[in-house]
Design a protein around this motif. Structure first.
Motif, PDB file in Angstrom:
ATOM      1  N   CYS A 152     -38.858 -20.551 -70.859  1.00  0.00           N
ATOM      2  CA  CYS A 152     -37.702 -19.577 -72.261  1.00  0.00           C
ATOM      3  C   CYS A 152     -37.086 -18.871 -71.500  1.00  0.00           C
ATOM      4  O   CYS A 152     -36.410 -18.034 -72.130  1.00  0.00           O
ATOM      5  CB  CYS A 152     -38.818 -18.907 -73.118  1.00  0.00           C
ATOM      6  N   ALA A 153     -36.903 -17.863 -70.746  1.00  0.00           N
ATOM      7  CA  ALA A 153     -36.602 -16.743 -70.259  1.00  0.00           C
ATOM      8  C   ALA A 153     -34.751 -17.070 -69.262  1.00  0.00           C
ATOM      9  O   ALA A 153     -33.950 -16.363 -70.384  1.00  0.00           O
ATOM     10  CB  ALA A 153     -36.898 -15.592 -68.669  1.00  0.00           C
ATOM     11  N   GLU A 154     -34.803 -17.995 -68.760  1.00  0.00           N
ATOM     12  CA  GLU A 154     -33.938 -18.656 -68.094  1.00  0.00           C
ATOM     13  C   GLU A 154     -32.893 -19.032 -69.915  1.00  0.00           C
ATOM     14  O   GLU A 154     -30.878 -19.674 -69.255  1.00  0.00           O
ATOM     15  CB  GLU A 154     -33.540 -19.750 -67.427  1.00  0.00           C
ATOM     16  N   THR A 155     -32.879 -19.520 -70.963  1.00  0.00           N
ATOM     17  CA  THR A 155     -31.974 -19.948 -71.882  1.00  0.00           C
ATOM     18  C   THR A 155     -31.455 -18.677 -72.512  1.00  0.00           C
ATOM     19  O   THR A 155     -30.224 -18.741 -73.298  1.00  0.00           O
ATOM     20  CB  THR A 155     -32.971 -19.785 -73.276  1.00  0.00           C
ATOM     21  N   LYS A 156     -31.658 -17.171 -72.382  1.00  0.00           N
ATOM     22  CA  LYS A 156     -31.048 -16.453 -72.460  1.00  0.00           C
ATOM     23  C   LYS A 156     -29.794 -16.393 -71.858  1.00  0.00           C
ATOM     24  O   LYS A 156     -29.355 -16.307 -70.339  1.00  0.00           O
ATOM     25  CB  LYS A 156     -31.759 -14.693 -71.930  1.00  0.00           C
ATOM     26  N   PRO A 157     -28.691 -16.073 -72.057  1.00  0.00           N
ATOM     27  CA  PRO A 157     -26.981 -16.721 -71.854  1.00  0.00           C
ATOM     28  C   PRO A 157     -27.002 -15.503 -71.376  1.00  0.00           C
ATOM     29  O   PRO A 157     -25.068 -15.477 -70.469  1.00  0.00           O
ATOM     30  CB  PRO A 157     -26.526 -17.011 -73.037  1.00  0.00           C
ATOM     31  N   PHE A 158     -27.453 -14.272 -70.918  1.00  0.00           N
ATOM     32  CA  PHE A 158     -26.736 -13.458 -70.385  1.00  0.00           C
ATOM     33  C   PHE A 158     -27.345 -12.224 -69.682  1.00  0.00           C
ATOM     34  O   PHE A 158     -28.992 -12.519 -70.014  1.00  0.00           O
ATOM     35  CB  PHE A 158     -25.339 -12.213 -71.162  1.00  0.00           C
TER      36      PHE A 158
END
Length: 427
Positions: free
Chosen positions: A247-253
């Motif tokens: 889930c965390a690695e879906t953050k684009p920045f």
């Protein structure tokens, strides 16, 4: 190439750094000689074979193509006096006091110095601490040659950014950082690397270039340490870390995903200049506390893996003593043979001392010795997993079908989070 014809480039040290550089230079039609004090390495290269302990991704075909294009390997330091550029790729390791051992770099410099000619460009690629090119390498070259760096010959540092097994980024398409003793030194080194690399990045000087390597290596270790701490924490509180990462690695920045594992290996050693005697004696800089802590955290992961192994066996009514344990993957990263710094060794030692009966499987390691004893290699992976009381995935090589292994294995501990959710016990 006729033996008498001089080379443009000498690569000093034909290991994991030197061989890829020699191949890239040869591919670029740069007449290249490779120098190494290991006669066996040189003999294997001359015979068209990949030397043991050489670079991952090298094949006998690569070596034969290099030789056919004019590359020659030698143990004769006289060859070093006939080149325009010399690149030192000697190995460096962390000693017991966590300080870098520059002995091999010094040996390479002492072999080169008496042969050094005016206007030669000398570049250091080995992992070193900031200041080493000027404070350690330069005096050896100057005293042995009678020449002065920056005036009579060019001197620069360029951090290696090789990533063994990486199919997307190689030497040619990875930007090359260069820091010369003088602007002219930087330009001389840039002119050489511009022949084999698509992009050259000029640092202010050698210390800045050395600090680039330090930052890049430490960045990896610190972030893996955070992931390792999160793995232990999440297991303790019953949270699925791997779902958290997904889930965390879906953050684009503002976020880059690093994954936990049984420990950190490889050649990118964490460097803390504050731990070096030369820095302490002059009161230069505080120790890098983040690096010290990261090393401590990553260094205890093999012990944590052993704890998880013992707990899993215990939950299933078995003791570690006498348990049949199969270790999968003993290299330091996926799809390579290099075992430098791999946590598999410490894990195996600890299991042996607990009385476990070890076997291993690794498609890149035909033999494996621990405590000076050969560890039995599993010939049939699925049969071995079915017979073992516990199978531990330490390295996720592409050839491993983890879904199939999870079905066959009595117990599977996946330290890489590579198995399908729910199919194995994950770190």
């Amino acid at each position: 190439m006729p033996a008498a014809m001089p080379a443009d480039l000498a690569v000093i040290g034909l290991g994991h750094l030197g061989l890829p550089l020699a191949r890239a230079a040869t591919d670029a039609a740069i007449p290249t000689v490779g120098y190494d004090t290991d006669a066996r390495t040189v003999a294997e290269l001359r015979a068209g074979r990949v030397p043991s302990g050489g670079a991952d991704g090298f094949t006998a075909g690569d070596v034969r193509r290099m030789v056919a294009a004019g590359f020659r390997a030698t143990t004769e330091d006289a060859e070093l006096g006939r080149v325009r550029t010399a690149v030192i790729c000697a190995p460096t390791r962390l000693g017991e006091d966590r300080a870098l051992d520059l002995g091999a770099v010094g040996d390479a410099a002492r072999a080169l110095a008496p042969r050094l000619r005016p206007n030669t460009t000398v570049v250091l690629e080995s992992t070193v601490y900031p200041g080493a090119t000027e404070e350690y390498l330069r005096p050896i070259l100057e005293s042995g040659s009678g020449l002065r760096a920056g005036r009579d010959f060019h001197l620069a540092y360029s951090p290696s950014r090789l990533d063994p097994g990486n199919r997307l980024h190689g030497l040619a398409n990875t930007p090359k950082v260069i820091g010369g003793l003088t602007p002219a030194c930087t330009e001389a080194a840039a002119a050489f690397y511009g022949r084999i690399c698509e992009k050259v990045v000029r640092a202010r000087g050698p210390r800045e270039a050395e600090a680039v390597k330090m930052l890049e290596s430490n960045y990896r270790h610190v972030n893996i340490a955070l992931a390792n701490e999160m793995a232990v924490f999440c297991h303790d509180i019953g949270v699925d870390l791997w779902d958290v990462l997904r889930c965390a690695e879906t953050k684009p920045f503002g976020f880059q995903a690093f994954r936990p594992g049984p420990g950190v290996g490889g050649h990118g050693v964490p460097i803390d200049p504050g731990a070096l005697p030369s820095y302490r004696s002059r009161g230069l800089g505080d120790p890098l506390r983040m690096v010290e802590l990261a090393q401590e955290i990553n260094g205890r992961m093999p012990r944590y893996v052993i704890q998880r192994c013992a707990a899993l066996l215990n939950e299933h009514g078995k003791s570690a003593r006498g348990a049949r344990v199969l270790l999968l993957g003993v290299s330091y990263k996926p799809d390579v043979a290099d075992q430098t710094g791999s946590p598999a060794h410490e894990i195996a030692v600890r299991l042996m001392k607990m009385g476990a009966l070890l076997s291993y499987h690794d498609p890149y390691a035909a033999h494996w010795h621990v405590l000076d004893r050969p560890v039995p290699r599993a010939d049939c992976l699925y049969e071995a997993a079915a017979e073992a009381d516990l199978t531990v995935l330490l390295q996720h090589h592409r050839t491993y079908d983890l879904q199939g292994l999870a079905v066959k294995a009595q117990l599977l501990l996946d330290t890489r989070g590579a198995s399908p959710a729910g199919s194995a016990h994950r770190l």
